[in-house]
Design an enzyme around this catalytic site. Structure first.
Site, PDB file in Angstrom:
ATOM      1  N   TYR B 439     -35.724  30.756 -61.547  1.00  0.00           N
ATOM      2  CA  TYR B 439     -36.046  30.339 -60.170  1.00  0.00           C
ATOM      3  C   TYR B 439     -35.394  29.015 -59.770  1.00  0.00           C
ATOM      4  O   TYR B 439     -34.839  28.324 -60.585  1.00  0.00           O
ATOM      5  CB  TYR B 439     -37.533  30.405 -59.859  1.00  0.00           C
ATOM      6  N   GLU B 440     -35.413  28.767 -58.463  1.00  0.00           N
ATOM      7  CA  GLU B 440     -34.641  27.662 -57.860  1.00  0.00           C
ATOM      8  C   GLU B 440     -33.153  27.801 -58.152  1.00  0.00           C
ATOM      9  O   GLU B 440     -32.458  26.809 -58.343  1.00  0.00           O
ATOM     10  CB  GLU B 440     -35.153  26.297 -58.341  1.00  0.00           C
ATOM     11  N   GLY B 441     -32.666  29.013 -58.154  1.00  0.00           N
ATOM     12  CA  GLY B 441     -31.248  29.272 -58.459  1.00  0.00           C
ATOM     13  C   GLY B 441     -31.093  29.578 -59.928  1.00  0.00           C
ATOM     14  O   GLY B 441     -31.342  28.719 -60.770  1.00  0.00           O
TER      15      GLY B 441
END
Lengths: 596, 596
Positions: B439-441
């Site tokens: 997550y968050e890229g």
């Protein structure tokens, strides 16, 4: 989504093309096993695994096993699946015909095992442990025990378990406390508690045959005082049918990270009736017969899960569209390009693919050695085969399971956020794969077995069973050839391996901790070189086929591409292993225990 | 067993000793923040984390979040823990005083974050996303929105969420479909469905402030047509209190591999009232303000879990007796020696330790840069700090989370079979750590950000913010010194990094796929060199302290030993990364899509 189509083309390549020159030959014992027969077996196994076992994999994980009042209920569908498994004769695939087995070669059996583990590793543990038990009984049990138990275990009517671990001892079995008192009639009464017993209790069969490590009253301390006993869940009556409940019960099942559809049991033996298998106090030897068979099998679990993870990731990478290819729009008909176009996604898919194909090739070689060890035409061949099996058993177990987790994790990564959601099915592969690095001897123990027992054995004779074929191959292919860069890469990696071997050999003589500190890196190093050897051989054959002209150019081209990727991007890990080994035990052992 | 004692001594080392010469100086903005104050803050944070959050970690994992009729109930104890968290002012630790924050430096805040993530990463996600939302609002929102929302978000009375992902788009936000229609009074009506929204709904606070990416009616296609909106769960009344339910509901929560106590929500916006944050169609910019703050935070999750896993493994390795030390019996009073005596167990513990200390040191440097970016005394310092933050954000996010999973897996391995059992608590670390790589890229996206945006930016200026300090250090310490071998090792690794950088720079100009194929290996390579730089600096300071004489010889000795282990056994991975990079995109991209 959990996707699996048995990689039959690659399996046929490993079975019929890759290892024909390994000197283990075409064994007379398997003269009737024609390629047509093995092909039919593999196709039928694929159908069973894809149609029966795969659909129960996610549901089994969600439901788990149930435990109530000593009884274990397996997840919905397992009883019926096991019935089909046994009726199809799959339990008896490689077992000896004298006990009702079909006597197929391990070279076929291990491929079928891979399919079973790929589609339902939890399921595989019910019949799986039976085979280790059969192996031990075949060698060590007396005729009465064999007659009474082997036919039903071979058919799968009864399953087996291996009861070794106790709460306070797993690796260090010398500390085990379970006791066996002689009754006087040739039987014994066993008392003690075992943990982590896979398939110790379940509802798939009418009887379960436990092979139990325990101590006789007069036994010496430590591992030299351990004996092996056969303890059935139900004592058979005169007709051989399960009749009297024995003093063995399941006290609980474990809540685990994965393989949730496999019952991992705490077993209590309370004056349970059992019979000695093999000599008193020689139980460890018999146990290693089971264990070694299981260890290769556990390695195959890693490979199976790795293959399932790869296929599930490929499906997603072709289906999911996100972003545009760096080299320009590939699918103008879609809102974005499939993520398989992105180099970093390719890197992940190719890594999984290379690990799987490499491991399949290596296990194909080891499986042929397992067959030649038993049925080789002369003593020299049998010894050479046994040496390779001894050397490669810890490598297959530890390397394959390490790579299985890596592949499962790469599959999750390919799915992005969706991979972390249970419904995707890929996170299960990570959880199921994790145990294989631990059971049947942790991967650290495999590394110690390799470096402490296998490497020095007979002045390096086991090692030579691997080193000789590799150096012969390098020599034979040193000239101009389409695979020349690969042969050069193999030569460099092999020299690195030889360098590491000699560093360790020198230091370990003076200090066994040096061997211990180097063990895990050495196992990975030799394992990667073994995969590299298999890939170079594969690429050579593929290049020949392509040069001759073949209708299967796509298969052979992909084989060379996968091999090249392995050499380019994965084999360089060997250099890091070598530096770590060369640094010695110093910084690993320096710190005061109190500073941790 | 889940064990955690905040590593306060090492935190003080990072905060007060290690980076004093980094040129970011002692910032006037933090002149009142004395070492006594930070010490008190860290000790108080440790108490909260150890006594309140840690005991809820396993129970929260077992219980998970509940969902019924649109309502999410967090696991038992979370409401009370959050109350204590907010009352203690922990939510407002680093936020600006003008909105009620305490304005402590990030250099302290990131250490507290590490403790929170170490003890309960699920819990950390409720306040965690709020801080990203605060960062975006502080920069981009108009005064009315700031006045209405920031004070309550800063105090923690309300939490924030980041609503970006939709089912068909995560990485590729250009495809998002959520719509925002202007109402005419300055507000908008939002409609659409978002997934994977952490803390999108819960029972910890009376209101939740969603920051939502959506498209205006006339928006251009792709990422240039995305705007950011503030959408509260409840619209405030004139007094600012939550009053009217807005058209935003939670449709479901996800069943996940880990972070089960964190509610991951599917959010439906059905004509929900919202206000534009920043300029129309410039939402991505505002989103990156949130995202970059979060990315360092997600890296810290990896470190926190890695530290908890290490401590839990050390406890077990000292407690569990199994086998005898290879160098002879160490504990004749026990039936066997503690497994911490075994070199392969040491290897695992030292690996975890080295990764944790290395990451803590690097994040300490990045945290100082975060502070200097805002408060540096001159423009040159602020720019240099901002450059380092820009460069290191993807490295911290991806490397730390990769290593967090590796450490968690090593902890499971240290426990053997017991580690696979849920009750041990360590398998949870693996499951919780896994999401941080996504997550968050995803970490692949981090690598592309590093190699595609950060590396070429301003002709390599970001890179120089790291390369210059490293080459200066190597030059300054090239002579005779107790750390001479380490400086030599750093020099070699740095040359490898420079070699890889120039290979990529040359190839990527002609072919962006070359950069993509090299990205992940390059991120690991630069990350390992960054840890190596921090370790060399640490060892230098430790050697000085020991030479001067210190009452804390044990701490500094262990620091040098850990650094040496890192150089001996972990830094050599850089060579493997370099070979993989050098091989180019060829074998990664060669295969036909159909062959997969």
């Amino acid at each position: 989504m959990q996707i699996y189509n048995a990689p039959l083309r690659d399996m046929r390549f490993v079975l019929n093309e890759l290892h024909q020159d390994d000197g283990f030959g075409n064994l007379p014992a398997y003269a009737d096993i024609t390629p047509d027969l093995t092909e039919a077996v593999l196709e039928e196994a694929a159908r069973l695994c894809q149609n029966v076992l795969l659909p129960l994999n996610r549901s089994g994980d969600e439901e788990g096993c149930h435990f109530e009042a000593g009884k274990v209920t397996t997840p919905k569908g397992f009883v019926e699946a096991y019935r089909q498994f046994v009726e199809g004769g799959w339990n008896a695939l490689v077992t000896p015909p004298e006990w009702g087995g079909q006597g197929l070669p391990e070279a076929v059996g291990k491929l079928v095992e891979e399919m079973i583990c790929a589609t339902n590793v939890s399921f595989s543990l019910y019949p799986g442990l039976t085979n280790g038990a059969i192996a031990a009984l075949t060698v060590y049990a007396n005729d009465a025990l064999k007659q009474a138990y082997l036919p039903k275990m071979v058919s799968g009517q009864w399953t087996g378990s291996m009861c070794l671990t106790e709460a306070h001892c797993g690796t260090d079995l010398g500390m085990l406390r379970t006791k066996a008192e002689p009754v006087g009639d040739g039987s014994f009464k066993l008392s003690g508690a075992k943990i982590f017993i896979s398939a110790g209790e379940h509802d798939l069969t009418e009887n379960i045959i436990h092979l139990v490590l325990a101590r006789l009253p007069d036994a010496p301390k430590g591992v030299k005082g351990i004996s092996l006993f056969l303890v059935p869940k139900f004592l058979p009556d005169a007709a051989g049918n399960p009749a009297t409940a024995n003093g063995v019960t399941c006290a609980a099942i474990e809540h685990k990270m994965g393989i949730k559809a496999s019952a991992t049991c705490q077993m209590l033996f309370d004056g349970a009736v059992g019979w000695l298998v093999g000599e008193p106090n020689r139980g460890l030897e018999a146990m290693f017969t089971m264990m070694n068979a299981e260890r290769v099998g556990v390695g195959i679990q890693g490979l199976g899960i790795g293959e399932a993870a790869y296929q599930s990731a490929v499906w997603y990478a072709k289906d999911r569209v996100q972003g545009r290819a760096l080299s320009g729009v590939k699918r103008p008909d879609l809102a974005a390009d499939p993520i398989i176009m992105h180099p970093d996604v390719r890197r992940m898919l190719m890594t999984m693919r290379a690990y799987n194909e490499g491991c399949r090739a290596l296990s194909g070689w080891v499986a042929r050695a397992l067959d030649a060890e038993k049925h080789g035409g002369d003593a020299e061949t049998r010894e050479r085969a046994a040496d390779l099996v001894a050397l490669m058993t810890p490598v297959v177990k530890a390397l394959f399971t390490d790579l299985g987790l890596e592949s499962a994790s790469l599959a999750v990564q390919t799915y992005g956020g969706h991979g972390f959601i249970r419904e995707s099915g890929v996170e299960q592969y990570m959880r199921d794969a994790r145990i294989a690095m631990i059971y049947e001897g942790t991967n650290g123990i495999q590394a110690l077995d390799l470096i402490g027992r296998k490497m020095p054995a007979f002045m390096g004779r086991y090692l030579r069973s691997f080193f000789h074929p590799v150096s012969n191959f390098i020599e034979a292919n040193a000239g101009e050839s389409p695979i020349a860069p690969m042969v050069a890469g193999l030569k460099r990696a092999f020299e690195t391996l030889q360098g590491a071997t000699s560093v360790i050999a020198q230091r370990a003589l003076k200090d066994p901790e040096e061997a211990g500190a180097a063990a895990s890196d050495f196992l990975r190093l030799i394992g990667l070189v073994a995969l590299a050897y298999c890939f170079a051989k594969s690429a050579k054959i593929a290049a020949q086929r392509l040069a001759e002209g073949t209708a299967e150019a796509a298969f052979y081209t992909a084989k060379i591409q996968t091999a090249t990727f392995f050499y380019d991007r994965l084999l360089p890990q060997t250099v890091a292993c070598f530096f770590a080994i060369k640094s010695g035990k110093g910084s690993t052992m320096a710190m005061d225990e109190a500073a941790f």
